[in-house]
Write a protein that holds these residues in place. Structure first.
Motif, PDB file in Angstrom:
ATOM      1  N   LEU A  97       6.222  -5.087   8.692  1.00 33.44           N
ATOM      2  CA  LEU A  97       5.271  -3.973   8.673  1.00 33.44           C
ATOM      3  C   LEU A  97       5.999  -2.628   8.665  1.00 33.44           C
ATOM      4  O   LEU A  97       7.021  -2.455   9.322  1.00 33.44           O
ATOM      5  CB  LEU A  97       4.351  -4.038   9.889  1.00 33.44           C
ATOM      6  N   SER A  98       5.413  -1.687   7.935  1.00 38.39           N
ATOM      7  CA  SER A  98       5.937  -0.318   7.950  1.00 38.39           C
ATOM      8  C   SER A  98       5.513   0.337   9.269  1.00 38.39           C
ATOM      9  O   SER A  98       4.622  -0.163   9.960  1.00 38.39           O
ATOM     10  CB  SER A  98       5.369   0.469   6.764  1.00 38.39           C
TER      11      SER A  98
ATOM     12  N   ARG B  17       2.188  -0.545  11.467  1.00 34.18           N
ATOM     13  CA  ARG B  17       2.312  -0.924  12.881  1.00 34.18           C
ATOM     14  C   ARG B  17       1.374  -0.085  13.747  1.00 34.18           C
ATOM     15  O   ARG B  17       0.737  -0.592  14.672  1.00 34.18           O
ATOM     16  CB  ARG B  17       3.772  -0.745  13.301  1.00 34.18           C
ATOM     17  N   GLU B  18       1.261   1.215  13.430  1.00 33.67           N
ATOM     18  CA  GLU B  18       0.341   2.088  14.171  1.00 33.67           C
ATOM     19  C   GLU B  18      -1.104   1.639  13.980  1.00 33.67           C
ATOM     20  O   GLU B  18      -1.893   1.635  14.927  1.00 33.67           O
ATOM     21  CB  GLU B  18       0.507   3.537  13.718  1.00 33.67           C
ATOM     22  N   VAL B  19      -1.456   1.265  12.753  1.00 35.34           N
ATOM     23  CA  VAL B  19      -2.813   0.777  12.484  1.00 35.34           C
ATOM     24  C   VAL B  19      -3.047  -0.522  13.247  1.00 35.34           C
ATOM     25  O   VAL B  19      -4.102  -0.711  13.858  1.00 35.34           O
ATOM     26  CB  VAL B  19      -3.043   0.594  10.963  1.00 35.34           C
ATOM     27  N   LEU B  20      -2.057  -1.407  13.266  1.00 34.90           N
ATOM     28  CA  LEU B  20      -2.175  -2.662  14.008  1.00 34.90           C
ATOM     29  C   LEU B  20      -2.399  -2.396  15.493  1.00 34.90           C
ATOM     30  O   LEU B  20      -3.249  -3.036  16.121  1.00 34.90           O
ATOM     31  CB  LEU B  20      -0.918  -3.517  13.812  1.00 34.90           C
TER      32      LEU B  20
ATOM     33  N   VAL C 231      -1.645  -5.021   6.343  1.00 38.38           N
ATOM     34  CA  VAL C 231      -1.240  -5.687   7.589  1.00 38.38           C
ATOM     35  C   VAL C 231      -1.739  -7.127   7.592  1.00 38.38           C
ATOM     36  O   VAL C 231      -0.984  -8.053   7.912  1.00 38.38           O
ATOM     37  CB  VAL C 231      -1.772  -4.918   8.826  1.00 38.38           C
ATOM     38  N   MET C 232      -2.998  -7.310   7.218  1.00 43.06           N
ATOM     39  CA  MET C 232      -3.571  -8.657   7.179  1.00 43.06           C
ATOM     40  C   MET C 232      -2.784  -9.531   6.198  1.00 43.06           C
ATOM     41  O   MET C 232      -2.487 -10.693   6.496  1.00 43.06           O
ATOM     42  CB  MET C 232      -5.040  -8.613   6.771  1.00 43.06           C
ATOM     43  N   ASP C 233      -2.428  -8.967   5.053  1.00 40.88           N
ATOM     44  CA  ASP C 233      -1.700  -9.715   4.036  1.00 40.88           C
ATOM     45  C   ASP C 233      -0.296 -10.072   4.510  1.00 40.88           C
ATOM     46  O   ASP C 233       0.138 -11.216   4.405  1.00 40.88           O
ATOM     47  CB  ASP C 233      -1.650  -8.909   2.739  1.00 40.88           C
ATOM     48  N   LYS C 234       0.437  -9.082   5.031  1.00 41.11           N
ATOM     49  CA  LYS C 234       1.808  -9.318   5.471  1.00 41.11           C
ATOM     50  C   LYS C 234       1.880 -10.281   6.649  1.00 41.11           C
ATOM     51  O   LYS C 234       2.829 -11.055   6.760  1.00 41.11           O
ATOM     52  CB  LYS C 234       2.488  -7.998   5.845  1.00 41.11           C
TER      53      LYS C 234
END
Length: 113
Positions: free
Chosen positions: A49-50, A54-57, A87-90
């Motif tokens: 994750l970028s 990561r912040e969105v997660l 995020v969901m994809d990665k």
């Protein structure tokens, strides 16, 4: 039969058998869970994750809606949706609950607001 159990002890049992099982269980709790293949896989995916993803997660883990995450990060809600999809994809998650489970397995903890 032993899925997740430390040991299976049949009746009648000796107290030594219970004590040995307890020692094994306590040793597993004390040892870091990094040997668990699911934990290692989740941490590997998390590393992809970028920083923004990561912040969105972390916002998702805190239970925040997309609009609140967008406001907190000073980006548009549509951008949050894009990051969330990445995020969901990665992470290989098909649902938000699966994503949360993977993130917690990887060691990410929700921030307290």
């Amino acid at each position: 039969m032993k899925a997740g159990a430390v040991d299976f002890i049949e009746k009648p049992f000796a107290s030594e058998a219970i004590l040995a099982s307890l020692e094994v269980a306590l040793a597993r709790l004390a040892a870091p869970n990094e040997q668990d293949p699911a934990t290692v896989a989740a941490a590997t995916k998390l590393a992809l994750l970028s920083p923004r993803e990561r912040e969105v997660l972390e916002g998702l883990l805190a239970g925040l809606p997309n609009k609140t995450i967008a406001y907190d990060l000073a980006i548009s809600p549509r951008t949050v949706e894009i990051h969330r999809a990445r995020v969901m994809d990665k992470m290989g998650a098909r649902s938000l609950s699966e994503l949360i489970r993977l993130a917690l397995a990887a060691g990410v903890r929700p921030s307290s607001r």
